[in-house]
Design a protein around this motif. Structure first.
Motif, short mmCIF file in Angstrom:
data_model
loop_
_atom_site.label_atom_id
_atom_site.label_comp_id
_atom_site.label_asym_id
_atom_site.label_seq_id
_atom_site.Cartn_x
_atom_site.Cartn_y
_atom_site.Cartn_z
N UNK A 9 1.09 -1.23 -0.06
CA UNK A 9 -0.08 -0.05 0.04
C UNK A 9 0.83 1.22 -0.03
N UNK A 10 0.84 2.26 -1.04
CA UNK A 10 1.54 3.21 -1.04
C UNK A 10 0.39 4.42 -0.64
N UNK A 11 0.86 5.14 0.18
CA UNK A 11 -0.08 6.24 0.88
C UNK A 11 0.98 7.65 0.53
N UNK A 12 0.13 8.39 -0.29
CA UNK A 12 1.01 9.80 -0.82
C UNK A 12 0.40 10.95 -0.03
N UNK A 13 1.43 11.73 0.09
CA UNK A 13 1.02 13.01 0.92
C UNK A 13 1.64 14.23 0.16
N UNK A 14 2.50 14.07 -1.00
CA UNK A 14 2.85 15.28 -1.61
C UNK A 14 4.20 15.49 -1.54
N UNK A 15 4.81 16.68 -1.33
CA UNK A 15 6.23 16.90 -1.09
C UNK A 15 6.84 17.06 -2.45
N UNK A 16 8.07 17.14 -2.10
CA UNK A 16 8.99 17.25 -3.65
C UNK A 16 9.18 16.22 -4.63
N UNK A 17 9.01 14.92 -4.07
CA UNK A 17 8.68 13.79 -4.78
C UNK A 17 7.41 13.85 -5.86
N UNK A 18 6.45 14.75 -5.49
CA UNK A 18 5.53 14.81 -6.23
C UNK A 18 5.11 16.34 -7.04
N UNK A 19 6.43 17.01 -6.84
CA UNK A 19 6.10 18.56 -7.19
C UNK A 19 6.65 18.66 -8.87
#
Length: 323
Positions: A9-19
């Motif tokens: 299960x991958x829970x995504x919260x944002x951050x630079x990895x998603x910027x």
């Protein structure tokens, strides 16, 4: 949930990895996985978007939401492990909070990226690949919450962000737990402090006490503490110079806080080394608590959790000595 070689299960919260722009984390969790399609061939991956924020905007409410979701997922026998994608600025704080409240031996891995997806040499895909592999591995179970970046595996308790380069995350006192080599984890040590199933803290918290960090500096004056007291905080972490030293000008205000029922923890602005109890300051006499090797931001988290259990300084000290 689809059964594969192992469901992650991958829970995504944002951050630079998603910027995808200089200002906002705009890539959803599913989009992060599109950069590494081979993972879908090996693992049954389920992605959930828990938040979409830059990590300076992470709050205690985000922590509580994440912890609740992770504990529910960990109870699902089809879930092999859990990955949390997160911005790096407060990644160590979220990871340490989860390390103390997740109630499972299943691997929980927190991961981020130092370079945004549009930058040259972006590291997000490689880090996420390592995190998914690590979360699915039997060897990662029972080690507490892990942090993986730059092919290094760290304990959530020990790791901190030290620079803006790719090798930003370090466990300065003790070193990493292991490394990812050719897509496989190799472990060399364990974290001996209490975590996850052995921690003293429950999984079902719905609020956290308010704790502030006060940073010491040459010429610091008592008003920095009296203002905290007036604002109604439950505790304070003193980020002192050297071994958490407390200037003479500050001691009356600090002792007044303790007498009025506020918890006072001595930590240090120095980047490594444990705080020695009753060294330079008579902690026993003043009712102070020492942070051991926790940096101020992690001492704050442990104090927040400790205050849900007790206000007794000696009992809180025992929690600092064991977690």
């Amino acid at each position: 949930m689809k059964t594969h070689n192992g469901n992650v299960l991958v829970l995504a919260t944002g951050g630079s990895i998603a910027q995808t722009s200089p200002s906002d984390p705009t890539l959803a969790g599913e989009a992060l996985l599109e950069a590494i399609p081979e993972l879908r061939d090996k693992f049954g991956i389920v992605v959930e978007q828990v938040a979409q924020v830059s990590s300076p905007d992470i709050t205690a409410e985000h922590w509580l939401t994440l912890a609740s979701r992770i504990n529910r997922a960990a109870a699902d026998e089809e879930v092999q492990g859990i990955v949390v994608t997160h911005g790096t600025d407060t990644l160590e704080e979220t990871a340490f909070f989860l390390n103390l409240v997740v109630k499972s031996e299943k691997a929980v891995v927190v991961v981020g990226a130092m370079r945004r997806p549009y930058a040259l040499g972006a590291d997000g895909a490689a880090n996420l690949h390592d995190a998914v592999v690590l979360a699915s591995c039997q060897e990662a179970k029972g080690r507490g919450v892990l942090v993986v970046l730059n092919s290094e595996i760290h304990s959530a308790r020990d790791v901190t962000k030290t620079t803006f380069n790719l090798d930003a995350f370090k466990s300065r006192d003790l070193g990493p737990l292991g490394q990812m080599v050719n897509g496989r984890p190799f472990f060399y040590r364990r974290s001996e402090r209490k975590h996850t199933l052995c921690s003293a803290f429950p999984a079902n918290l719905d609020r956290l006490p308010h704790v502030a960090i006060v940073y010491s500096y040459a010429g610091v004056t008592p008003d920095v503490l009296t203002g905290i007291a007036a604002a109604g905080y439950d505790g304070v972490v003193w980020a002192g110079t050297g071994s958490g030293s407390l200037p003479k000008a500050i001691r009356p205000a600090a002792t007044t806080l303790v007498k009025n029922g506020m918890a006072f923890v001595r930590s240090s602005r120095v980047s490594s080394g444990p705080i020695k109890r009753n060294d330079e300051v008579d902690d026993d006499a003043f009712g102070f608590i020492t942070a051991d090797s926790l940096n101020p931001q992690k001492a704050r988290i442990l104090l927040m959790l400790a205050l849900t259990q007790t206000k007794d300084p000696l009992e809180i000290q025992s929690l600092f000595d064991s977690h």
